[in-house]
Design a protein around this motif. Structure first.
Motif, PDB file in Angstrom:
ATOM      1  N   HIS A 281      -1.148 -18.028  -1.126  1.00  0.00           N
ATOM      2  CA  HIS A 281      -2.469 -18.183  -0.207  1.00  0.00           C
ATOM      3  C   HIS A 281      -3.354 -16.862   0.117  1.00  0.00           C
ATOM      4  O   HIS A 281      -4.590 -17.084   0.547  1.00  0.00           O
ATOM      5  N   PHE A 282      -2.490 -15.723   0.348  1.00  0.00           N
ATOM      6  CA  PHE A 282      -3.419 -14.617   0.544  1.00  0.00           C
ATOM      7  C   PHE A 282      -4.241 -14.128  -0.539  1.00  0.00           C
ATOM      8  O   PHE A 282      -5.057 -12.931  -0.344  1.00  0.00           O
ATOM      9  N   VAL A 283      -4.403 -14.750  -1.699  1.00  0.00           N
ATOM     10  CA  VAL A 283      -5.264 -14.251  -3.127  1.00  0.00           C
ATOM     11  C   VAL A 283      -6.592 -15.083  -2.546  1.00  0.00           C
ATOM     12  O   VAL A 283      -6.522 -16.408  -2.767  1.00  0.00           O
TER      13      VAL A 283
ATOM     14  N   GLU B 246       0.864  -1.325   0.028  1.00  0.00           N
ATOM     15  CA  GLU B 246       0.025   0.004  -0.112  1.00  0.00           C
ATOM     16  C   GLU B 246       0.711   1.248  -0.030  1.00  0.00           C
ATOM     17  O   GLU B 246       0.465   2.413  -0.499  1.00  0.00           O
ATOM     18  N   GLN B 247       2.032   1.242   0.453  1.00  0.00           N
ATOM     19  CA  GLN B 247       2.801   2.373   0.573  1.00  0.00           C
ATOM     20  C   GLN B 247       3.778   2.471  -0.682  1.00  0.00           C
ATOM     21  O   GLN B 247       4.390   3.340  -0.887  1.00  0.00           O
TER      22      GLN B 247
ATOM     23  N   SER C  39     -13.953  -6.595   1.871  1.00  0.00           N
ATOM     24  CA  SER C  39     -13.768  -6.033   0.518  1.00  0.00           C
ATOM     25  C   SER C  39     -12.281  -5.417   0.486  1.00  0.00           C
ATOM     26  O   SER C  39     -11.713  -5.633  -0.827  1.00  0.00           O
ATOM     27  N   HIS C  40     -11.476  -5.353   1.463  1.00  0.00           N
ATOM     28  CA  HIS C  40     -10.164  -4.843   1.401  1.00  0.00           C
ATOM     29  C   HIS C  40      -9.032  -6.424   0.706  1.00  0.00           C
ATOM     30  O   HIS C  40      -8.416  -6.202   0.024  1.00  0.00           O
ATOM     31  N   ILE C  41      -9.357  -7.178   1.540  1.00  0.00           N
ATOM     32  CA  ILE C  41      -8.714  -8.640   0.958  1.00  0.00           C
ATOM     33  C   ILE C  41      -9.104  -8.749  -0.624  1.00  0.00           C
ATOM     34  O   ILE C  41      -8.031  -9.196  -1.284  1.00  0.00           O
ATOM     35  N   LEU C  42     -10.312  -8.627  -0.694  1.00  0.00           N
ATOM     36  CA  LEU C  42     -10.872  -9.074  -2.363  1.00  0.00           C
ATOM     37  C   LEU C  42      -9.865  -7.978  -3.274  1.00  0.00           C
ATOM     38  O   LEU C  42      -9.577  -8.299  -4.386  1.00  0.00           O
ATOM     39  N   LYS C  43     -10.056  -6.766  -2.736  1.00  0.00           N
ATOM     40  CA  LYS C  43      -9.310  -5.721  -3.469  1.00  0.00           C
ATOM     41  C   LYS C  43      -7.911  -6.015  -3.777  1.00  0.00           C
ATOM     42  O   LYS C  43      -7.190  -5.981  -4.999  1.00  0.00           O
TER      43      LYS C  43
END
Length: 321
Positions: free
Chosen positions: A116-118, A81-82, A125-129
């Protein structure tokens, strides 16, 4: 008669200093006071990873291997994100072009298995994004290598979230938020703990997604141990794909630690499977998921030479009669 092509995952135990997964943590990144210099460091790592991928492809050519999975950790911190302002693909274009040129002269089936984090069935919604951003990164890498992105990323269904039926429906709900071009990249694999072959087939048939059958996972997690009644359904999920059907092969470490992968593949287990499906498909590409990587492929080839039903095409492909 069916053609079988063998492939392996991400790295070689024979090539020295050839990791495609060199990385940098965000903590290390922050310690470099000059941000531009820190980004240049990330770019050098990513370029080195891709140069090692090219070495691996040349190694594969030397052994007639035409099926390979790239590491999904080629670009460290790509989606952090940074670092949203970082155009990480641009500095990689020259080495991606070299890989594209190599694959033009030695065609090879290349794919990915994002980490695995996909999670496309996450209710968050943040994880999906973030999952969609990661798929977009894979798409750009594939396009940079001049590889069609269609059916190049195999995923697990995701988390069970204490309600497996609801989690399956959440996947269907979230599917509508995934751009169509990224939908076309995806294959789904039955897993060893939560989503069985039947669960995964439900999604694949409903959403027109190819299913990558993992026999080892199925034997660790099943509703009905016999997979053969479902084989025709598995094959049918590939009917609209430009690629041959794909499966994963591995062997359990032992009865106590059944889910863990052994260093090598049990040739008898594999040939038993092949004798069940031969003639039902013209070709099947088999990705070896074993701890010894390319050495597991070489060992399996040697073990399979004892079986009379196999006729070798080259050192990594054969007919099973």
């Amino acid at each position: 008669m069916t053609i079988v092509r063998l492939g392996y995952v991400a790295m070689s135990v024979h090539l020295q200093n050839c990791s495609p997964s060199q990385t940098m943590t965000f903590a290390r990144f922050q310690k470099i006071q000059n941000r531009e210099a820190a980004i240049k460091k990330l770019e050098r790592i990513a370029i080195s990873n891709l140069e090692n991928c090219l070495r691996l492809l040349k190694h594969n050519k030397a052994h007639d291997i035409r099926f390979f999975r790239f590491s999904s950790r080629l670009i460290p911190l790509a989606n952090h994100e940074q670092l949203e302002d970082w155009n990480y693909i641009e500095p990689l274009q020259p080495i991606l072009g070299e890989i594209a040129e190599f694959l033009k002269h030695y065609p090879m089936r290349i794919d990915f298995h994002p980490d695995h984090f996909v999670l496309l069935n996450s209710p968050d919604s943040h994880i999906l994004k973030m999952s969609i951003k990661t798929l977009h990164m894979h798409e750009m890498l594939l396009k940079g290598m001049d590889i069609s992105p269609e059916h190049r990323c195999v995923l697990h269904v995701g988390g069970g979230y204490n309600n497996k039926e609801q989690a399956l429906e959440q996947f269907i709900h979230n599917w509508g938020y995934i751009p169509i071009r990224l939908q076309r990249m995806i294959m789904l694999e039955n897993d060893d703990t939560t989503f069985t072959l039947q669960n995964t087939l439900y999604l694949c048939e409903k959403l027109a997604i190819p299913l990558v059958f993992d026999l080892h996972h199925h034997l660790a997690n099943y509703e009905n141990e016999d997979w053969k009644p479902e084989w025709e359904r598995i094959v049918s999920t590939w009917q609209h794909s430009p690629l041959p059907i794909k499966m994963h092969i591995s062997s359990p470490r032992n009865e106590k630690d059944f889910r863990a992968h052994r260093d090598f593949v049990d040739a008898q287990m594999f040939i038993t499977f092949l004798n069940e499906i031969k003639g039902t498909v013209s070709q099947i590409d088999c990705m070896i998921e074993a701890k010894q990587k390319d050495e597991a492929l070489f060992r399996l080839v040697e073990d399979l030479r004892h079986y009379s039903e196999i006729e070798w095409i080259d050192r990594a492909s054969f007919y099973v009669r």
